[in-house]
Enzyme design. Structure first.
Site, PDB file in Angstrom:
ATOM      1  N   LYS A  54      -9.021   6.864   1.015  1.00  0.00           N
ATOM      2  CA  LYS A  54      -8.037   6.143   1.858  1.00  0.00           C
ATOM      3  C   LYS A  54      -7.676   6.765   3.092  1.00  0.00           C
ATOM      4  O   LYS A  54      -7.667   6.027   4.048  1.00  0.00           O
ATOM      5  CB  LYS A  54      -6.573   5.999   0.845  1.00  0.00           C
ATOM      6  CG  LYS A  54      -7.102   5.110  -0.357  1.00  0.00           C
ATOM      7  CD  LYS A  54      -5.886   5.192  -1.340  1.00  0.00           C
ATOM      8  CE  LYS A  54      -6.315   4.471  -2.602  1.00  0.00           C
ATOM      9  NZ  LYS A  54      -5.210   4.374  -3.610  1.00  0.00           N
ATOM     10  N   GLN A  98       0.604   7.210  -4.386  1.00  0.00           N
ATOM     11  CA  GLN A  98      -0.680   7.396  -5.018  1.00  0.00           C
ATOM     12  C   GLN A  98      -0.156   7.667  -6.841  1.00  0.00           C
ATOM     13  O   GLN A  98       0.584   8.344  -6.944  1.00  0.00           O
ATOM     14  CB  GLN A  98      -1.774   8.437  -4.729  1.00  0.00           C
ATOM     15  CG  GLN A  98      -2.996   8.771  -5.544  1.00  0.00           C
ATOM     16  CD  GLN A  98      -3.805   7.651  -5.577  1.00  0.00           C
ATOM     17  OE1 GLN A  98      -3.959   7.012  -4.338  1.00  0.00           O
ATOM     18  NE2 GLN A  98      -4.578   7.115  -6.524  1.00  0.00           N
ATOM     19  N   ASP A 121       1.048  -1.385  -0.925  1.00  0.00           N
ATOM     20  CA  ASP A 121       0.384  -1.194  -2.136  1.00  0.00           C
ATOM     21  C   ASP A 121       0.582  -2.239  -3.210  1.00  0.00           C
ATOM     22  O   ASP A 121       0.245  -2.273  -4.211  1.00  0.00           O
ATOM     23  CB  ASP A 121       0.197   0.045  -2.619  1.00  0.00           C
ATOM     24  CG  ASP A 121      -0.823   0.294  -3.625  1.00  0.00           C
ATOM     25  OD1 ASP A 121      -1.886  -0.209  -3.486  1.00  0.00           O
ATOM     26  OD2 ASP A 121      -0.838   1.210  -4.517  1.00  0.00           O
TER      27      ASP A 121
END
Ligand code: NAP
Length: 281
Positions: A54, A98, A121
């Site tokens: 990423k 994450q 996200d």
């Protein structure tokens, strides 16, 4: 006849090319780069690989990428404090936590510390509600990528019977909400579902989101169905028995090269959108 492949690599490349142009415009207008901060807690090796990917991708499209690494022993309170500070930091446009996080952490509490305006996200309750109501907002990255793939291949969702196998907060549930918002008739399956084969065999669109290698057998697939496999298991194996399913489906995603690349593309597209919207708002 063999199903056509839904090419996530090509679609992600198109998306990232657009994001690169958009970032260049943003920089020209504001004199700064959109900024994405990735927070990684603990030492899970796959999470480290995903975060590295990423970060590299962000830099390639011109997004400033910052990374915060926290120890395996981090508490919920400590993580929430870091996410609160990032939410308040005006130089930050997007925040990615994450996941999975270590088991001592209350993941939901951590997600909720992310400012919904920076939730690129799509993990907060606010983003989920917007997805559920079919409103504009940040989508969970993988479900957002799945919807873009379906649209790129002109899959007609209105009235289609869609079966989502998996109901996790970041994948199964939100993708079901997005399909419902597009007028599909949605069924969720999970570990307690009875007669899974029977349910899947009625689907016009199958979304596999489980994390069990080849759980969904090729002969369960209705001839002509569209099969999207979000699963990723060791050895580059998806949740669908690919070769056999390809014999029956009309469209199918490969693993790898289907859903995976779209997740990062959506994340970065949403980071640019967050930066643009913060600039104008
Ligand atoms: P998760 O949180 O472990 O959820 C798995 C879901 O599958 C749960 O809802 C579970 O049901 C259900 N399930 C488990 N065994 C089942 C069975 N035998 N029959 C039917 N359903 C069953 O996983 P996740 O985070 O959603 O991830 C799922 C998969 O997607 C993994 O392979 C992951 O690597 C992959 N993934 C890929 C991307 C990408 O970018 N491509 C992103 C995220 C995840 P219960 O709710 O009843 O436990």
């Amino acid at each position: 006849m063999e199903a056509q492949l839904m090419d996530g690599v090509a679609l992600a490349a198109d998306t990232l090319a657009r994001v690169t142009d958009g970032v260049a415009d943003f920089v020209a207008e504001t004199g700064r780069r959109p900024c994405l901060v990735t927070v990684l807690v603990g030492d899970d090796p796959s999470s480290h690989v995903y975060v590295r990917m990423k970060v590299n991708r962000s830099r390639r499209v011109g997004i400033e990428s910052r990374r915060i690494d926290l120890s395996q022993a981090t508490t919920t309170q400590e993580l929430v404090a870091v996410l609160d500070a990032l939410s308040d930091d005006s130089s930050v446009d997007g925040i990615l936590l994450q996941h999975p996080v270590p088991s001592q952490i209350d993941e939901r509490a951590a997600f909720e510390a992310i400012d919904p305006g920076k939730d690129v996200d799509g993990v907060t309750r606010t983003s989920f509600a917007r997805m559920a109501f079919g409103e504009k907002g940040f989508r969970s990255a993988t479900p957002g990528g799945i919807m873009r793939l379906l649209d790129a291949y002109d899959v007609d969702l209105v009235g289609a019977r869609a079966v989502v196998v998996g109901r996790s907060p970041i994948l199964g549930r939100p993708v079901g909400m997005l399909l419902l918002a597009r007028d599909a008739t949605v069924t969720f399956c999970h570990s307690r579902t009875q007669e899974l084969a029977e349910v899947v065999s009625q689907a016009d669109v199958v979304i596999a989101a489980v994390g069990r290698p080849e759980l969904i057998r090729g002969d369960w697939i209705k001839p002509g169905a569209v099969v999207v496999d979000a699963g990723y298991n060791e050895g580059n194996v998806g949740d669908v028995e690919f070769a056999a399913a390809r014999e029956r489906a009309r469209l199918i995603t490969p693993v790898p090269g289907g859903v995976g690349p779209m997740t990062i593309a959506v994340l970065l597209d949403q980071t640019l959108a967050a930066a643009t919207s913060r600039m104008s708002g």
